[in-house]
Scaffold this motif. Structure first.
Motif, PDB file in Angstrom:
ATOM      1  N   ASN A 194     -12.875 -13.389 -36.181  1.00  0.00           N
ATOM      2  CA  ASN A 194     -14.323 -13.930 -37.375  1.00  0.00           C
ATOM      3  C   ASN A 194     -15.428 -14.227 -36.853  1.00  0.00           C
ATOM      4  O   ASN A 194     -15.063 -15.589 -35.784  1.00  0.00           O
ATOM      5  CB  ASN A 194     -13.269 -15.504 -37.817  1.00  0.00           C
ATOM      6  N   ARG A 195     -16.331 -13.538 -36.320  1.00  0.00           N
ATOM      7  CA  ARG A 195     -17.661 -13.996 -35.593  1.00  0.00           C
ATOM      8  C   ARG A 195     -17.812 -15.466 -36.328  1.00  0.00           C
ATOM      9  O   ARG A 195     -18.636 -16.090 -34.679  1.00  0.00           O
ATOM     10  CB  ARG A 195     -18.810 -13.241 -35.515  1.00  0.00           C
ATOM     11  N   GLU A 196     -18.246 -15.724 -36.704  1.00  0.00           N
ATOM     12  CA  GLU A 196     -18.585 -17.418 -37.838  1.00  0.00           C
ATOM     13  C   GLU A 196     -17.797 -18.396 -37.760  1.00  0.00           C
ATOM     14  O   GLU A 196     -18.620 -19.482 -36.684  1.00  0.00           O
ATOM     15  CB  GLU A 196     -19.035 -17.165 -39.229  1.00  0.00           C
ATOM     16  N   ALA A 197     -16.620 -18.135 -37.191  1.00  0.00           N
ATOM     17  CA  ALA A 197     -15.756 -19.172 -37.316  1.00  0.00           C
ATOM     18  C   ALA A 197     -16.140 -19.538 -35.200  1.00  0.00           C
ATOM     19  O   ALA A 197     -16.072 -20.415 -35.042  1.00  0.00           O
ATOM     20  CB  ALA A 197     -14.360 -19.043 -37.240  1.00  0.00           C
ATOM     21  N   ILE A 198     -16.241 -18.614 -34.674  1.00  0.00           N
ATOM     22  CA  ILE A 198     -15.868 -18.480 -32.917  1.00  0.00           C
ATOM     23  C   ILE A 198     -17.962 -19.120 -32.752  1.00  0.00           C
ATOM     24  O   ILE A 198     -17.681 -19.777 -32.411  1.00  0.00           O
ATOM     25  CB  ILE A 198     -16.208 -17.123 -32.665  1.00  0.00           C
ATOM     26  N   GLN A 199     -19.023 -19.150 -33.733  1.00  0.00           N
ATOM     27  CA  GLN A 199     -20.033 -19.286 -33.589  1.00  0.00           C
ATOM     28  C   GLN A 199     -20.122 -20.604 -33.755  1.00  0.00           C
ATOM     29  O   GLN A 199     -20.874 -21.454 -32.299  1.00  0.00           O
ATOM     30  CB  GLN A 199     -21.169 -18.914 -34.429  1.00  0.00           C
ATOM     31  N   LYS A 200     -19.488 -21.761 -34.618  1.00  0.00           N
ATOM     32  CA  LYS A 200     -19.582 -22.541 -35.597  1.00  0.00           C
ATOM     33  C   LYS A 200     -18.762 -23.227 -34.458  1.00  0.00           C
ATOM     34  O   LYS A 200     -18.781 -24.415 -34.455  1.00  0.00           O
ATOM     35  CB  LYS A 200     -19.564 -22.029 -37.081  1.00  0.00           C
ATOM     36  N   SER A 233     -14.605 -19.937 -22.874  1.00  0.00           N
ATOM     37  CA  SER A 233     -14.401 -20.304 -23.920  1.00  0.00           C
ATOM     38  C   SER A 233     -13.360 -18.804 -24.532  1.00  0.00           C
ATOM     39  O   SER A 233     -13.638 -18.598 -26.217  1.00  0.00           O
ATOM     40  CB  SER A 233     -15.258 -20.162 -25.061  1.00  0.00           C
ATOM     41  N   SER A 234     -13.189 -18.006 -23.931  1.00  0.00           N
ATOM     42  CA  SER A 234     -11.802 -16.397 -23.826  1.00  0.00           C
ATOM     43  C   SER A 234     -10.689 -17.649 -24.891  1.00  0.00           C
ATOM     44  O   SER A 234      -9.933 -17.497 -26.502  1.00  0.00           O
ATOM     45  CB  SER A 234     -11.423 -15.917 -23.252  1.00  0.00           C
ATOM     46  N   VAL A 235     -10.093 -18.765 -24.429  1.00  0.00           N
ATOM     47  CA  VAL A 235      -8.939 -19.055 -25.197  1.00  0.00           C
ATOM     48  C   VAL A 235      -8.791 -19.628 -26.277  1.00  0.00           C
ATOM     49  O   VAL A 235      -8.648 -19.303 -27.224  1.00  0.00           O
ATOM     50  CB  VAL A 235      -8.114 -20.548 -24.083  1.00  0.00           C
ATOM     51  N   ASP A 236      -9.981 -20.606 -26.696  1.00  0.00           N
ATOM     52  CA  ASP A 236     -10.555 -20.684 -27.991  1.00  0.00           C
ATOM     53  C   ASP A 236     -10.999 -19.410 -28.808  1.00  0.00           C
ATOM     54  O   ASP A 236     -10.692 -19.569 -30.399  1.00  0.00           O
ATOM     55  CB  ASP A 236     -11.844 -21.931 -27.895  1.00  0.00           C
TER      56      ASP A 236
END
Length: 537
Positions: A324-330, A390-393
């Motif tokens: 989910n790229r948008e969730a990762i970005q936001k 941020s890889s863990v998140d």
């Protein structure tokens, strides 16, 4: 009685205030001084702001700085050819120099070279600056440049840019200050390539890197791999101005919050690559500020094509739909990022393919692909670490999405220490963190060519390799761009590297630190901050 408010301040007023600020006068003392001179509070506040800005912008000589990166290991090295971490790059930038360097606009500037020129982009002439001294007093010559560049061709050295350097088929001395470089094929990017951190110039014959002997702005006093380095100003530095600092100490604080707290307590003056989730700690803190660089840095999820489960048809494609790229970005990156499309050339590059769209977030489609691959319901290990930003998140976001469709992703959080030597490039599924590179050719050569030293998913394509060589020699920009667009599409669709976002690097710094600017080679001013920053009183 009202205060007198001049309508036209003089340069003498500005100079008076600037000098008082440099002497350490408090704001209350400054306002009293201005009011005694007949300048009102409102006008005085504006004058103080202007004086503050002038003082902050003017370089100050002296001071001892401490800066903290986010990762290090006992494999830390002062050998530029073997450098692989930001920690290595910071030290190499301080102790050595390159022939060229990239300024904040991404333009090539000369450093040890006076000029780098060619009539056909295949045969190049490098003219060196005269009178440049190494730390041991030796004078820079063509022999040093020839030795430094040829080391990258020696397989025994283990240079990280061996695949890039291989295009140099001849490296020879013309005279004491002139070097000839002949390429296997034309490549107009050579001056940019020479600005990479690995192409630092070392003294002819150097084999011992326990204490570096460079031409750089600082001389190494202490180097303890995985612990710290301490450097002092080079009194014989060849540049007209700088460095400004008397000394600087560099080490790693792997925990984001601990790194920020060290800055807030004034134990350090720079906390590199602050995780977006830690930025709230800085809210309302007048003693700190941030420096944001968006130039193509990213953390990526790597799935090796030659190992289980990456060798199962459909698994990698399914993972791309599960991210989910948008969730990762936001949520993970707090908006400090641009959505990625699974290839390394970001929108910061003029060669970025804007027509290549990222995979949609589609868990049901991912579920179907996992089922066909025979992997649905199996426990799949995913290695993450704070060493990869941020890889863990990110891993938790993907794990949660997998849970909803019955895909068991076992996120294994491992320590930062030793991550790059023990897990990166080795684990079947793991995260990487790639620093910005100024050209597509460098990115593809390092990461996706069949013989790339950092081929994170073991992607191998003879067609891709041929296109890379063709683009490198294409002097027609339209043709070159078209080839790079096709290569980006190949990587996005065929490689096992998932790049959900291009991350804005955020360095948190003391408000007393001046001179730090963005750079296309990454955060901390392209890792070269030590030479250019200063500390205000």
């Amino acid at each position: 009685m009202t205060n007198k408010t001049p309508t036209n301040w003089t340069g003498r007023d500005d100079a008076m205030v600037e000098q008082a600020i440099r002497r350490g006068a408090s704001r209350r003392e400054l306002l009293k001084m201005l009011m005694a001179s007949g300048i009102g509070a409102v006008a005085g506040g504006s004058l103080l702001l202007r004086a503050d800005q002038a003082v902050a912008a003017a370089p100050v000589f002296g001071g001892n700085m401490k800066a903290a990166g986010w990762s290090s290991s006992t494999a830390d090295t002062l050998d530029p050819a073997k450098a692989s971490l930001s920690t290595d790059y910071v030290r190499c930038c301080a102790f050595y120099n390159r022939l060229t360097f990239l300024d904040e606009a991404g333009q090539v500037q000369m450093e040890l070279a006076d000029s780098v020129s060619s009539d056909d982009a295949q045969t190049w002439e490098v003219k060196l600056k005269s009178g440049v001294l190494f730390h041991d007093g030796k004078t820079l010559s063509a022999d040093d440049v020839v030795y430094s560049l040829k080391r990258h061709l020696d397989e025994g050295v283990g240079s990280k840019v061996n695949s890039i350097a291989k295009q140099m088929t001849e490296i020879s001395k013309v005279d004491d200050l002139t070097v000839k470089i002949v390429l296997a094929a034309a490549n107009a990017d050579l001056p940019t390539i020479l600005a990479l951190h690995h192409f630092m110039i070392i003294a002819d014959g150097t084999t011992d890197f326990s204490k570096p002997n460079g031409t750089g702005a600082f001389i190494c006093e202490v180097f303890e791999p995985g612990v710290k380095s301490v450097a002092v100003k080079n009194p014989n530095y060849f540049k007209a101005e700088g460095p400004y600092l008397d000394s600087f100490e560099f080490f790693a604080i792997t925990d984001n919050n601990a790194r920020v707290n060290a800055l807030l307590s004034n134990d350090i003056q720079l906390a590199a690559s602050v995780n977006p989730r830690s930025l709230r700690m800085l809210d309302g803190q007048s003693s700190v500020k941030t420096s944001v660089t968006t130039s193509g840095n990213y953390s990526n999820l790597n799935i090796r094509l030659d190992m289980n489960p990456g060798d199962k048809a459909g698994f990698i494609e399914g993972m791309k739909y599960l991210v989910n790229r948008e969730a990762i970005q936001k949520s993970v990156l707090r908006g400090l990022a641009e959505i990625g499309n699974d290839q390394p050339v970001s929108a910061a590059s003029r060669y970025h393919n804007p027509n290549l769209k990222p995979k949609d977030y589609d868990p049901e489609r991912a579920k179907s692909l996992f089922d066909k691959a025979g992997l649905l319901g199996q426990s799949i290990p995913v290695v993450a670490s704070d060493a990869a930003t941020s890889s863990v998140d990110m891993a938790m976001i993907v794990q949660q999405a997998g849970t909803q469709i019955g895909m068991k992703l076992d996120v294994q959080r491992v320590p930062s220490d030793g991550y790059w030597s023990n897990y990166w490039l080795k684990a079947p599924i793991h995260f990487g963190n790639i620093n910005p590179r100024p050209t597509p050719d460098i990115l593809f050569s390092l990461l996706y060519a069949s013989d790339a030293p950092w081929n994170e998913s073991q992607y191998k394509s003879e067609k891709f390799d041929k296109m890379m060589v063709e683009a490198r020699g294409a002097l027609d920009e339209e043709k070159r761009t078209a080839i790079y667009w096709d290569m980006q599409e190949m990587v996005a669709n065929e490689a096992g590297t998932i790049i959900p976002a291009y991350i804005s690097n955020v360095d948190a710094i003391s408000s007393k630190l001046g001179g730090l600017k963005p750079n296309p080679l990454g955060g901390m001013m392209g890792y070269a901050f030590a030479e250019y920053v200063w500390l205000n009183a």
